[in-house]
Scaffold this active site. Structure first.
Site: not given
Length: 255
Positions: A50, A125, A138, A142
């Site tokens: 994790d 991304s 998000y 990134k």
């Protein structure tokens, strides 16, 4: 062949990377929060990891043995306007997508530095270099990940460690479908949310991204940034030449 530890290997891109690398003969250490989800992968080790839990990270790295390459893939997304996105959701994404990646890197770097070799491959991304409305949190994680990775490339290159960022666009991994959506009834941003499929552009498969990651690992001198697939390359090239005095969108927005 290399010994490769992959985070977030239970589904989507991470699972495809594990299968691709194992098929190429690499020693693959697949990790996930629930290791039972890795049972059917054809890999050498399946470990609980994790990335948000320091003890879990430390235990997995000890059990993995020598690690030549880390593929930092674990991550999630969310759909919400910045006006109303719950801040605890934003914090959770940073903890998972950004700090989680750094936590794992901090665990493996001392041994890599002592050996004078190692590779860090981050699944980023196109949203690490541009933004999409309604997916802003998000994208922010990134952008931050790309800053950390580029810093690592400068700091650790001196010790023989190579750093790369693989940048897919939209991927048919199910991640977008699994993302939490935070929109109220009659939300003023509902019409913008409906534009997302067009904004995300052409979709590539997890297997295509996995092949890009594997090719990156096997390159003697990989670039810092590698678009994954033609759609990502086209969007990022357009972003490079776009004027900096206004927000960039790859396609016109009906908003």
């Amino acid at each position: 062949m290399s010994s490769v530890l992959i985070t977030g290997a239970s589904k989507g891109i991470g699972r495809a990377i594990a299968i691709e690398l194992a098929g190429r003969g690499h020693r693959v250490i697949a990790t996930a929060r629930r290791p039972e989800t890795l049972a059917d992968l054809p890999v050498d080790q399946r470990l609980r990891l994790d990335v948000t839990d320091q003890e879990s990270v430390d235990a997995a790295i000890r059990e993995a043995g020598e690690i030549d390459v880390v593929v930092s893939n674990a991550g999630e997304s969310v759909r919400a306007p910045l006006e109303s996105v719950p801040l605890d959701e934003v914090a959770r994404l940073f903890e998972l997508n950004t700090l989680g990646a750094l936590r794992v890197v901090q665990g493996v770097l001392p041994a890599m530095r002592e050996r004078g070799s190692g590779r860090l491959v981050f699944v980023s991304s196109i949203q690490g270099r541009m933004v999409l409305p309604m997916i802003g949190p998000y994208g922010a994680t990134k952008w931050a990940l790309e800053a950390l990775a580029e810093t690592l490339a400068i700091e650790t290159g001196h010790f023989g460690i190579q750093v790369s960022l693989v940048q897919p666009g939209a991927v048919s991994s199910g991640g977008g479908e699994r993302a939490k959506v935070h929109l109220k009834d009659n939300d003023p941003y509902s019409a913008l949310y409906q534009e997302l499929p067009v904004l995300r552009g052409e979709v590539v498969t997890p297997e295509a991204v996995a092949a890009t990651v594997a090719d990156t690992i096997e390159q003697p001198e990989p670039p810092l940034r590698i678009p994954a697939g033609a759609p990502a390359k086209q969007v990022l090239e357009a972003r490079k030449v776009a004027p900096e005095d206004k927000p960039f969108l790859a396609v016109p927005l009906n908003w």
